[in-house]
Motif scaffolding. Structure first.
Motif, short mmCIF file in Angstrom:
data_model
loop_
_atom_site.label_atom_id
_atom_site.label_comp_id
_atom_site.label_asym_id
_atom_site.label_seq_id
_atom_site.Cartn_x
_atom_site.Cartn_y
_atom_site.Cartn_z
N UNK A 181 0.83 -1.21 0.00
CA UNK A 181 0.00 0.00 0.00
C UNK A 181 0.87 1.26 0.00
N UNK A 182 1.96 1.22 0.78
CA UNK A 182 2.86 2.37 0.83
C UNK A 182 3.47 2.61 -0.55
N UNK A 183 3.87 1.51 -1.19
CA UNK A 183 4.46 1.61 -2.52
C UNK A 183 3.46 2.23 -3.52
N UNK A 184 2.22 1.78 -3.43
CA UNK A 184 1.19 2.30 -4.33
C UNK A 184 0.95 3.80 -4.08
N UNK A 185 0.94 4.17 -2.79
CA UNK A 185 0.71 5.58 -2.45
C UNK A 185 1.87 6.45 -2.94
N UNK A 186 3.08 5.92 -2.80
CA UNK A 186 4.26 6.67 -3.25
C UNK A 186 4.24 6.86 -4.77
N UNK A 187 3.81 5.81 -5.48
CA UNK A 187 3.71 5.91 -6.94
C UNK A 187 2.65 6.94 -7.33
N UNK A 188 1.57 6.94 -6.57
CA UNK A 188 0.47 7.86 -6.88
C UNK A 188 0.92 9.32 -6.81
N UNK A 189 1.79 9.62 -5.83
CA UNK A 189 2.25 11.01 -5.68
C UNK A 189 3.60 11.23 -6.35
N UNK A 210 6.57 9.66 -5.96
CA UNK A 210 7.77 9.62 -5.12
C UNK A 210 8.23 8.17 -4.89
N UNK A 211 8.10 7.34 -5.91
CA UNK A 211 8.40 5.92 -5.75
C UNK A 211 9.83 5.66 -5.29
N UNK A 212 10.74 6.55 -5.63
CA UNK A 212 12.16 6.32 -5.30
C UNK A 212 12.57 6.91 -3.96
N UNK A 213 11.63 7.52 -3.27
CA UNK A 213 12.02 8.31 -2.09
C UNK A 213 11.63 7.67 -0.75
N UNK A 214 11.18 6.42 -0.79
CA UNK A 214 10.65 5.78 0.42
C UNK A 214 11.62 5.68 1.57
N UNK A 215 12.91 5.51 1.27
CA UNK A 215 13.89 5.29 2.34
C UNK A 215 14.43 6.60 2.90
N UNK A 216 14.06 7.70 2.30
CA UNK A 216 14.59 8.98 2.79
C UNK A 216 13.85 9.46 4.02
N UNK A 217 14.48 10.41 4.70
CA UNK A 217 13.83 11.06 5.83
C UNK A 217 13.24 12.39 5.34
N UNK A 218 12.21 12.90 6.02
CA UNK A 218 11.59 14.15 5.56
C UNK A 218 12.59 15.30 5.38
N UNK A 219 13.63 15.33 6.25
CA UNK A 219 14.61 16.42 6.16
C UNK A 219 15.39 16.38 4.85
N UNK A 220 15.34 15.24 4.17
CA UNK A 220 16.09 15.10 2.91
C UNK A 220 15.22 15.41 1.69
N UNK A 269 0.34 10.02 2.84
CA UNK A 269 0.04 9.50 4.19
C UNK A 269 -1.46 9.48 4.45
N UNK A 270 -2.14 10.47 3.92
CA UNK A 270 -3.60 10.51 4.08
C UNK A 270 -4.28 9.52 3.14
N UNK A 271 -3.86 9.53 1.87
CA UNK A 271 -4.57 8.72 0.86
C UNK A 271 -4.43 7.23 1.12
N UNK A 272 -3.28 6.82 1.69
CA UNK A 272 -3.05 5.39 1.91
C UNK A 272 -4.08 4.80 2.87
#
Lengths: 288, 347
Positions: B113-121, B123-133, B146-149
């Motif tokens: 589900x996280x992967x699908x949400x990341x693709x939707x917005x 950001x598929x390649x950014x899952x391992x990053x921290x918000x500060x990055x 985070x909301x849509x998932x």
């Protein structure tokens, strides 16, 4: 003037600016500390010259009384630290997330010990919780006659050190908590987190840095304390502070006192390293 | 498929009424913007829908069930905050998956589900990053993911692009609109930017002083404002006080039809509904300022009676500063007692 020359000149100015405090620290802190540490390892020989020896350390680590004192110091430090965080964290949370006159009153009460000298705290606690003190009298009034005073027990210094350490701990924790935005708490609630989950999964990780600083600073302050354990604690075993003091001034054994101090210093330096690492790492995290 | 209904919802902070009792119905899959100036109560209303504020009175019905007293963690809503509100100690994946974890989903399901949400917005390649990055725009996309998932019934967005620059704001606005349409999720979007509201909303609820002044499609709100506040708040408008006599009013040399009893009135005219025709020196209105916006010119012209006309015209219309022109108006609205009493609309 070229940029390089100006940069060099500014560099020298910067060094001149810090030269006096660095010299003061070196002359009055590092040099005597180094002499003391070296003095515990290198001893003058009869007939001239020096010899390297770990005899004083061997004595410390084979002497039951010294080891009991070290264990008592560690116990007091860890128990005080745990209780201090357990008591101040809820207060800090309350003050961070509650507005109103009661929060202000609690803040004033919690910070009050900061303005009271340690010796006054000791006498006040003795008068309050000591044998035949106010607390015992108050409990007698309500029919409780089995009060056992913590004064001169291992819990005496714990209570005194908690009193002493509470304001600084509270200020650091509140500072850490103030960095957590209301929105991030609300976002956690929004995705389904209850209060406990928010505390465990959101607030605590966000204030890890503050907790580390609080732990390191209090560890340093508690482990080396002499006044509170001397005034409120037992004498056998005793904490390293009064133990060193007595070894130096009553037993008149400066070598063993220096050895005790060096061991204390080495243990405290572990907390110091944790503190410095935490301080140094934070800006890097912020720059990410 | 979810609807949201607000029935007589009100909010009082001490003695101050943040929201007067109001009603609003949002249809399934609709995107409604709450638009208003600071202090109009739009964010309070959104927070009431999200459960972060308890209403003093009224009902919040989601699919017919009243959730007015339900805490946010138990509501079928999800909110995107203005400040992103990401948790800095978690990775992007951790942020998005946190709510799923709380719902007891198994790790592989969360990951999918996280992967699908990341693709939707995107950001598929950014899952391992921290918000500060991440950049500001990327952080806001994570907040949206985070909301849509969680597949909420109602998506709430509290000025989500306010902290972003104009270019990024425009782009994200479009992306959000596309995602919202694709998922068909009922959405309430708070903004104080009229451009944002006009471009993204199915309907707009214009708020002022804790009241909903008007609800309508962007076109309705723009062309048929129901109150002087809406008329003045949405887009540019010439708002001119006048006195009606004999069914007409005269302002800046222009006669306006106003079939109503004699007395004070307020006349509203859009700048693009004013045309300037060349006239002799000293007649009509004198152009005192022209601002070139590329495709259009915005002109200020002052009439002999002191009335100032804001005019918007195409760039190739020959108008010069200091020249005299006779204004003609194709469309106007007459307000009295904060209500429309007459409207001239050639369309």
């Amino acid at each position: 003037m070229s940029a390089t020359a100006m940069s060099l000149r500014n560099g020298w100015r910067g060094l001149a600016f810090i030269a006096i405090p660095v010299m003061a620290i070196t002359i009055f802190l590092f040099y005597p500390a180094a002499l003391s540490i070296i003095g515990t390892l290198v001893h003058p020989k009869d007939g001239g010259g020096y010899t390297f020896s770990l005899q004083s350390y061997v004595f410390f680590f084979t002497d039951g009384y010294s080891l009991a004192n070290l264990a008592r110091t560690l116990w007091t430090t860890v128990v005080t630290l745990i209780l201090l965080i357990a008591v101040t964290l809820p207060i800090a949370l309350y003050m961070r997330f509650t507005k109103g006159p009661l929060a202000t009153v609690i803040q004033a009460l919690a910070l009050f010990p900061m303005f009271v000298p340690g010796i006054i705290i000791c006498y006040a606690l003795i008068r309050y919780m000591g044998p035949n003190g106010w607390l015992q009298s108050l409990l007698s009034l309500v029919g409780f006659h089995h009060y056992a005073s913590p004064h001169l027990t291992p819990w005496g210094p714990v209570i005194g050190l908690m009193w002493d350490g509470m304001p600084l701990t509270l200020l650091i924790l509140i500072s850490g908590l103030s960095n957590i935005s209301n929105a991030s708490i609300e976002a956690a609630r929004d995705v389904g987190a209850g209060r406990l989950r928010i505390l465990v999964s959101i607030i605590t990780p966000e204030i890890t840095h503050s907790l580390l600083i609080v732990s390191a600073l209090n560890f340093l302050g508690i482990f080396g304390q002499a006044l509170m354990p001397f005034m409120l604690g037992p004498t056998n075993p005793e904490m390293m502070g009064p133990f060193m003091l007595r070894t130096f001034s009553s037993v008149r054994d400066p070598l063993q006192a220096s050895t005790q101090a060096t061991i204390t210093f080495l243990i405290c330096s572990l907390a110091g390293v944790a503190y410095v690492r935490s301080i140094a790492r934070r800006p890097q995290e912020d720059r990410k | 498929m979810s609807t949201l209904e607000l029935e007589n919802v009100s909010k009082q902070f001490g003695t101050m009424a943040a929201l007067e009792p109001l009603a609003l119905r949002i249809a399934d899959g609709e995107l409604v913007c709450l638009l208003g100036p600071s202090g109009s109560g739009k964010s309070t209303l959104l927070r009431i829908i999200g459960g972060f504020e308890m209403p003093t009175g009224g009902k919040v019905l989601i699919d017919g069930a009243d959730v007015a007293r339900t805490p946010p963690e138990k509501r079928p809503t999800a909110m995107v905050f203005q400040s992103h509100a990401l948790w800095g100690h978690m990775t992007v994946e951790g942020n998005i998956g946190f709510g799923l974890k709380l719902r007891g989903l198994k790790k592989p399901e969360i990951a999918a589900k996280v992967d699908a949400a990341l693709r939707l917005v995107g950001l598929a390649e950014y899952g391992k990053r921290h918000p500060a990055q991440l950049s500001g725009g990327q952080r806001q996309r994570v907040a949206i993911a985070r909301c849509l998932v969680l597949e909420p019934k109602i998506l709430l967005m509290d000025e989500p692009f306010a902290s972003l620059d104009q270019h990024l704001r425009d782009r994200l606005r479009e992306e959000v609109r596309q995602i919202q349409r694709k998922l068909g999720i009922t959405t309430v979007f708070v903004t104080h930017g009229q451009d944002e509201a006009l471009s993204i909303a199915d309907r707009i609820a214009v708020m002022s002083m804790g009241r909903i002044e008007q609800v309508g499609t962007p076109a309705e709100i723009y062309t048929h404002p129901q109150t002087p506040f809406v008329a003045g708040f949405i887009g540019d408008m010439n708002m001119m006080k006048t006195t009606v006599q004999g069914g007409a009013a005269l302002i800046g040399g222009v006669r306006f039809d106003a079939p109503m009893a004699d007395g004070e009135a307020l006349i509203a005219v859009r700048p693009e509904d004013v045309t300037l025709m060349p006239s002799r020196d000293g007649e009509g209105a004198r152009v005192r300022r022209i601002v070139n916006y590329g495709a259009v010119l915005k002109i200020e012209a002052e009439a002999a009676d002191g009335a100032v006309w804001k005019v918007q015209t195409l760039k190739d219309v020959p108008v010069t500063e200091g020249g005299f022109y006779r204004p003609t108006v194709s469309r106007h609205i007459v307000f009295r007692d904060d209500r429309v009493v007459h409207r001239v609309d050639p369309t």
